[in-house]
Design an enzyme around this catalytic site. Structure first.
Site, PDB file in Angstrom:
ATOM      1  CB  CYS A  64      -0.488   7.544   1.009  1.00 29.02           C
ATOM      2  SG  CYS A  64      -1.545   6.918   2.307  1.00 29.02           S
ATOM      3  CD  GLN A 115      -2.749  -0.079   4.545  1.00 29.98           C
ATOM      4  OE1 GLN A 115      -2.514   1.040   4.110  1.00 29.98           O
ATOM      5  NE2 GLN A 115      -1.832  -0.803   5.170  1.00 29.98           N
ATOM      6  CE1 TYR A 118      -0.722   7.598   9.871  1.00 31.82           C
ATOM      7  CE2 TYR A 118       0.073   5.542   8.919  1.00 31.82           C
ATOM      8  CZ  TYR A 118       0.101   6.929   8.984  1.00 31.82           C
ATOM      9  OH  TYR A 118       0.946   7.643   8.171  1.00 31.82           O
ATOM     10  CB  ALA A 146      -3.951   4.228   4.180  1.00 28.87           C
ATOM     11  NE  ARG A 174       1.959  -3.085   5.334  1.00 24.48           N
ATOM     12  CZ  ARG A 174       2.845  -2.532   4.483  1.00 24.48           C
ATOM     13  NH1 ARG A 174       3.069  -1.231   4.504  1.00 24.48           N
ATOM     14  NH2 ARG A 174       3.487  -3.259   3.608  1.00 24.48           N
ATOM     15  N   PRO A 194       0.825  -1.212   0.000  1.00 27.53           N
ATOM     16  CG  PRO A 194      -0.069  -1.104   2.148  1.00 27.53           C
ATOM     17  CD  PRO A 194       0.634  -2.020   1.209  1.00 27.53           C
ATOM     18  NE  ARG A 203      10.977   2.707  -0.010  1.00 27.88           N
ATOM     19  CZ  ARG A 203      11.789   2.764   1.034  1.00 27.88           C
ATOM     20  NH1 ARG A 203      12.398   3.896   1.319  1.00 27.88           N
ATOM     21  NH2 ARG A 203      11.994   1.693   1.790  1.00 27.88           N
TER      22      ARG A 203
HETATM   23  C1  FNR Z   1       4.161   3.957   1.908  1.00 34.50           C
HETATM   24  N1  FNR Z   1       3.891   2.984   2.880  1.00 34.50           N
HETATM   25  C2  FNR Z   1       2.588   2.790   3.295  1.00 34.50           C
HETATM   26  N2  FNR Z   1       2.295   1.764   4.145  1.00 34.50           N
HETATM   27  C3  FNR Z   1       1.017   1.505   4.464  1.00 34.50           C
HETATM   28  O1  FNR Z   1       0.779   0.544   5.207  1.00 34.50           O
HETATM   29  N3  FNR Z   1      -0.004   2.246   3.961  1.00 34.50           N
HETATM   30  C4  FNR Z   1       0.211   3.296   3.127  1.00 34.50           C
HETATM   31  O2  FNR Z   1      -0.733   3.915   2.646  1.00 34.50           O
HETATM   32  C5  FNR Z   1       1.558   3.620   2.822  1.00 34.50           C
HETATM   33  N4  FNR Z   1       1.863   4.690   2.022  1.00 34.50           N
HETATM   34  C6  FNR Z   1       3.140   4.813   1.481  1.00 34.50           C
HETATM   35  C7  FNR Z   1       3.388   5.760   0.475  1.00 34.50           C
HETATM   36  C8  FNR Z   1       4.638   5.800  -0.159  1.00 34.50           C
HETATM   37  C9  FNR Z   1       4.866   6.777  -1.272  1.00 34.50           C
HETATM   38  C10 FNR Z   1       5.654   4.923   0.273  1.00 34.50           C
HETATM   39  C11 FNR Z   1       7.012   4.933  -0.395  1.00 34.50           C
HETATM   40  C12 FNR Z   1       5.425   4.039   1.307  1.00 34.50           C
HETATM   41  C13 FNR Z   1       4.928   2.006   3.271  1.00 34.50           C
HETATM   42  C14 FNR Z   1       5.057   0.928   2.192  1.00 34.50           C
HETATM   43  O3  FNR Z   1       3.876   0.159   2.072  1.00 34.50           O
HETATM   44  C15 FNR Z   1       6.242  -0.032   2.498  1.00 34.50           C
HETATM   45  O4  FNR Z   1       5.948  -0.741   3.674  1.00 34.50           O
HETATM   46  C16 FNR Z   1       7.556   0.710   2.665  1.00 34.50           C
HETATM   47  O5  FNR Z   1       7.743   1.640   1.616  1.00 34.50           O
HETATM   48  C17 FNR Z   1       8.740  -0.264   2.710  1.00 34.50           C
HETATM   49  O6  FNR Z   1       8.782  -1.057   1.553  1.00 34.50           O
HETATM   50  P1  FNR Z   1       9.737  -0.690   0.288  1.00 34.50           P
HETATM   51  O7  FNR Z   1       9.272   0.618  -0.275  1.00 34.50           O
HETATM   52  O8  FNR Z   1      11.148  -0.613   0.807  1.00 34.50           O
HETATM   53  O9  FNR Z   1       9.520  -1.841  -0.657  1.00 34.50           O
END
Ligand code: FNR
Length: 360
Positions: free
Chosen positions: A25, A99, A181, A57, A229, A23, A323
């Site tokens: 945002c 989510q 959260y 989310a 999560r 997920p 990412r």
């Molecule tokens: C996130 N992450 C995130 N996690 C979550 O549980 N809900 C969300 O809405 C978001 N939003 C979000 C936006 C952006 C732009 C990023 C980069 C990250 C965290 C994401 O799901 C993930 O757990 C982390 O980025 C770590 O994983 P990566 O990016 O290293 O593969």
């Protein structure tokens, strides 16, 4: 065949592979309604071979948004906008998860590319935040302590959001109990100092989450996978440990959840975490061991062989990546090639010429 590209069956749903979009945002919705940005953003990962795409989310009530630009699923207009996206994901051969979230004391904040930071005041379009206790996240407004009636209403809001999600065509529901959260705030003694039925012991701190799991399971029936999560540690003195969270994960499985999606931290600004490749995998492995149930790892997993190694080691059953999918929306196709999978069975037929012929 690699484990990463082996199917995984959970209840009535079969994921074609185990490399999933985490997920993320986008802070691009208006009144919680997703739009063309979200449509293309999420659909591209389906064209790129991901087995599951979990949306950002989605707030279950307006005051549960992290920022005024968050997506929501508290009304039918939002539901119908999501439905066009699930249809598009399905048409591209992938599955869609949503989510469901409430940002609690970390709601009503400026979004990352707004040029501002901290809480959005009410005159600027923000709102009063809610939390288990009136303890502020460092730098944000203090939340109002939720009443018992507000807590019970929150369970109902998640239930209704789950109902709308199923109508919108989602295949998977994920509850956001991580990153500081609302649901995480209830779990942690650093943000929850209540002395009633929702505080004082791990059982009480987990009451809201467990009630939610039961309510959502009751709503979605026995066929739909339900993920939770977690932040497996607060990474701060006096906060939740991995074993605390693994215990709660086991309880959620007993209450009707199917999979723990294991992240870390986000509860307090003074947390101490070291970030690097696969930095959260050991937490996933511990949660998997204690909960004896499906677990997903996430956090700087950026190649097919790295993801495959985590599955082969028995540390997780599926991999979420965030990412890396932003850098390369076709990460799953690339990972398949890295693992020697046959592109003819994995690449979309529309794209297969990229494999069969070299462009001149
Ligand atoms: C996130 N992450 C995130 N996690 C979550 O549980 N809900 C969300 O809405 C978001 N939003 C979000 C936006 C952006 C732009 C990023 C980069 C990250 C965290 C994401 O799901 C993930 O757990 C982390 O980025 C770590 O994983 P990566 O990016 O290293 O593969």
């Amino acid at each position: 065949m690699s484990l990463l590209f082996s199917p995984l069956a959970v209840r009535n749903v079969t994921f074609k592979n185990r490399l999933w979009v985490a997920p993320m945002c986008q802070y691009s919705a208006e009144d919680g309604v997703v739009n063309d940005w979200h449509h293309v953003h999420l659909s591209q990962f389906a064209s790129g071979g991901a087995g599951l795409i979990v949306t950002e989310a989605a707030a279950v009530v307006p005051e549960g948004r992290i920022s005024p630009r968050d997506a929501g699923i508290w009304n039918d207009t939002q539901r119908d906008a999501w439905a066009t996206i699930t249809e598009s994901i399905h048409a591209r051969g992938s599955l869609a998860g949503i989510q469901l979230a409430h940002a609690g004391r970390k709601a009503s904040t400026w979004w990352p590319f707004s040029g501002q930071s901290g809480s959005v005041s009410e005159v600027e379009g923000g709102w009063e935040t809610l939390g288990p206790s009136p303890i502020a996240y460092e730098g944000f407004h203090a939340p109002r302590e939720m009443t018992a009636a507000q807590i019970i209403a929150t369970v109902e809001a998640f239930r209704l959001a789950a109902r709308r999600s199923i109508t919108a065509g989602f295949d998977v529901i994920e509850l956001h109990a991580a990153h500081g959260y609302l649901l995480h705030e209830f779990l942690s003694p650093l943000s929850n100092t209540r002395t009633d039925a929702w505080g004082g012991s791990l059982e009480n701190q987990a009451r809201l989450l467990l009630d939610l799991v039961r309510a959502v399971r009751d709503e979605i029936g026995p066929k739909v996978p339900l993920f939770v999560r977690f932040s497996a540690t607060d990474a701060a003195p006096g906060g939740l440990t991995t074993d605390d969270v693994a215990t709660v994960a086991r309880w959620t499985i007993e209450a009707g959840a199917d999979l723990s999606d294991v992240s870390t931290a986000g509860l307090v600004a003074h947390q101490k975490i070291t970030v690097g490749p696969g930095y959260q995998v050991a937490h996933a492995a511990r949660v998997r061991e204690v909960s004896a149930a499906l677990t997903a790892a996430v956090g700087i997993i950026t190649s097919g062989p790295q993801a495959e190694g985590i599955l082969q080691a028995g540390d997780a059953d599926a991999i979420f990546a965030g990412r890396e999918f932003l850098r390369d929306p076709h990460f799953a196709l690339r990972a398949a090639s890295e693992l020697g999978e046959d592109p003819e069975t994995i690449w979309p037929p529309q794209y297969i010429r990229a494999y069969r012929s070299v462009p001149r």
